[in-house]
Design an enzyme around this catalytic site. Sequence first.
Site, short mmCIF file in Angstrom:
data_model
loop_
_atom_site.label_atom_id
_atom_site.label_comp_id
_atom_site.label_asym_id
_atom_site.label_seq_id
_atom_site.Cartn_x
_atom_site.Cartn_y
_atom_site.Cartn_z
N ARG A 255 -8.33 -0.31 5.05
CA ARG A 255 -7.43 0.61 4.37
C ARG A 255 -6.09 -0.07 4.03
O ARG A 255 -5.40 0.38 3.13
CB ARG A 255 -7.15 1.82 5.25
N LYS B 115 0.83 -1.22 0.00
CA LYS B 115 0.00 0.00 0.00
C LYS B 115 0.86 1.26 0.00
O LYS B 115 0.67 2.16 -0.80
CB LYS B 115 -0.89 -0.01 1.26
N ASN B 116 1.83 1.32 0.92
CA ASN B 116 2.58 2.57 1.08
C ASN B 116 3.58 2.82 -0.04
O ASN B 116 4.18 3.89 -0.10
CB ASN B 116 3.28 2.60 2.45
N ARG C 35 2.11 14.65 13.12
CA ARG C 35 2.44 14.42 11.71
C ARG C 35 2.64 15.72 10.94
O ARG C 35 1.89 16.07 10.02
CB ARG C 35 1.42 13.49 11.06
N CYS D 277 -3.30 13.61 13.02
CA CYS D 277 -4.18 12.45 12.93
C CYS D 277 -4.17 11.72 14.26
O CYS D 277 -3.49 12.12 15.19
CB CYS D 277 -3.79 11.55 11.79
N ASP E 293 4.92 0.55 12.14
CA ASP E 293 3.63 0.02 11.67
C ASP E 293 3.38 -1.41 12.17
O ASP E 293 2.26 -1.92 12.04
CB ASP E 293 3.56 0.06 10.14
C1 EPZ Z 1 4.81 6.87 6.26
O1 EPZ Z 1 4.18 7.99 6.85
C2 EPZ Z 1 3.78 5.77 6.22
N1 EPZ Z 1 2.62 6.20 5.47
C3 EPZ Z 1 3.36 5.40 7.62
O2 EPZ Z 1 2.48 4.27 7.51
C4 EPZ Z 1 4.58 4.99 8.44
O3 EPZ Z 1 4.17 4.79 9.78
C5 EPZ Z 1 5.64 6.10 8.38
O4 EPZ Z 1 5.94 6.43 7.01
C6 EPZ Z 1 6.92 5.72 9.10
O5 EPZ Z 1 7.43 4.54 8.56
C7 EPZ Z 1 2.62 6.14 4.16
O6 EPZ Z 1 3.60 5.76 3.52
C8 EPZ Z 1 1.37 6.48 3.46
P1 EPZ Z 1 7.24 10.19 8.22
P2 EPZ Z 1 4.86 9.44 6.79
O7 EPZ Z 1 7.21 11.42 7.38
O8 EPZ Z 1 5.53 9.61 5.48
C9 EPZ Z 1 7.61 13.46 11.77
C10 EPZ Z 1 0.61 2.95 8.12
O9 EPZ Z 1 0.14 2.43 9.16
N2 EPZ Z 1 7.71 14.46 10.70
O10 EPZ Z 1 8.43 9.31 8.15
O11 EPZ Z 1 3.84 10.43 7.17
C11 EPZ Z 1 6.18 12.92 11.86
O12 EPZ Z 1 5.37 13.77 12.63
C12 EPZ Z 1 1.23 4.30 8.16
O13 EPZ Z 1 0.58 2.39 7.00
C13 EPZ Z 1 7.97 15.77 11.01
O14 EPZ Z 1 8.17 16.14 12.17
O15 EPZ Z 1 5.94 9.29 7.94
C14 EPZ Z 1 6.36 11.54 12.42
O16 EPZ Z 1 6.38 11.62 13.83
C15 EPZ Z 1 0.83 5.22 9.19
N3 EPZ Z 1 8.01 16.69 9.99
C16 EPZ Z 1 7.74 11.13 11.92
O17 EPZ Z 1 8.40 12.33 11.47
C17 EPZ Z 1 7.82 16.34 8.68
O18 EPZ Z 1 7.85 17.22 7.80
C18 EPZ Z 1 7.75 10.12 10.79
O19 EPZ Z 1 6.99 10.62 9.72
C19 EPZ Z 1 7.56 14.99 8.38
C20 EPZ Z 1 7.51 14.06 9.40
#
Ligand code: EPZ
Length: 440
Positions: free
Chosen positions: A402, A23-24, A124, A119, A310
């Site tokens: 989802r 999915k991701n 996020r 969320c 995850d």
């Molecule tokens: C991706 O989310 C995945 N989603 C998530 O999968 C997964 O948990 C996550 O990566 C980590 O592996 C998709 O790919 C659709 P991040 P993403 O940017 O890209 C902080 C699932 O269950 N951050 O690596 O949103 C943020 O708040 C899901 O399938 C900032 O502070 O993850 C978080 O705490 C949920 N500023 C952390 O970094 C930013 O600009 C990791 O976020 C961006 C992120």
Amino acid sequence: MDQRFIINGGRRLKGEVHISGAKNAVLKLMAAALLLDDACEIHNVPELADVYIMVEVLKSLGAKVDYDTKEKKIRIDASELTSHEACYELVSKMRASFTVLGALLGRCKEAKVALPGGCSIGERRIDFHIKGLEALGAQVKIEGGYVIAKAKKLVGTTVYLDRPSVGATENVMIAAVLAEGSTIISNAAQEPEIADLANFLNAIGADVNGAGTSEIVINGVKQKDLHPTAYTTIPDRIEAGTYIAAVIATKGKAVIRNIFPSHLSAVTSKLSDMGAHITILDPFSIEVSCGKSLNAVNIVTQPHPGFPTDLQSPFMSVLAVAEGLSVITESIYENRFRQIGELTRMGANVQQEASRAIVKGVKSLTGAQVRASDLRAGASLLVAALIAQGTTEITGLYHIDRGYEKVVEKLSGLGADIQRLNIPESDINAKINVDEIYLT
Ligand code: EPZ
């Protein structure tokens, strides 16, 4: 009609399960397809609610999308985009749609994409995305709940990410494909989905190197250099990890097919520590089994190649019945322990202390009525229900749908007693909160 799972637990899962496309990864490939002023095909696409939402996002931008669920492929023709604006109604349903920001900016040099907001699992933020696109030369402002980005041209540069954010790495990587010169993403996310996106981009004519390491180099190419392709996405390592959790938690034995075992090394290493057996059968299959009680282990979630956040929730259910005391530390999200309350109702002994969950293993769990609060919390309840003595009723299934394709069929194939039933109109309790916005 709202639905629920009825699961009679306590059966050992046995047999084999075929893992779907990731999915991701797929969602990001779909967004990246907007770079191409032509058509491309993506194969191994799982049939999931999130994929349907991304289809709607792409259509709203003028792309023609043909989703063949039988053949598991999607054809995206973005030759005539009619809009560079992704509206709140769609983006608020699914955070991954925010990836169209980098693609629209790269292709159209302007984009207006709704802010996805926080969320249920954490704040996020998107500050790294914005910082990265600004470094490439875009003017970015936030107005009326939208990110509005414009650039006369994008110019390659070095983008250092304060932490290896998956989404920020993807947005910057996609935007940099059509930038002038070379872009280096330093401290990039190393998840397999990032490498998959880079492989897709290269398949349409981009020049991306180093994806899967902490430094990615994107040498800008011209629009005319991009060309159609047919690309097959990687298997879903999180879906695979969830089935592995279910098999070992029920002391079963099963073959997990259509996976890349190397994507799961943090998980298989923990499985060995827990006393489960893992055998690599061929490059795309492993067998997992566990005949006795599992040992308690400590888990710290980390960016790849660390233990994936995850899979933290499904593994909490496994550890709930392991022998001894486990400590799970969640280092990625502020609020990803939402399954604890429901697991406690099923007899688990878990105490949360800030970002740590202390899990004291119990002999067994008992069936109860529980509700999934987000996708992976839902996966945790599924695993718990399969272990539990008696019947569990899970509501909030739209979260689980989802991320898990054909979950009833796949679990039934492993010998689980699971049914999906409609919730009668009269069942008020089960319907509470069904309209809540979901956004993970
Ligand atoms: C991706 O989310 C995945 N989603 C998530 O999968 C997964 O948990 C996550 O990566 C980590 O592996 C998709 O790919 C659709 P991040 P993403 O940017 O890209 C902080 C699932 O269950 N951050 O690596 O949103 C943020 O708040 C899901 O399938 C900032 O502070 O993850 C978080 O705490 C949920 N500023 C952390 O970094 C930013 O600009 C990791 O976020 C961006 C992120």
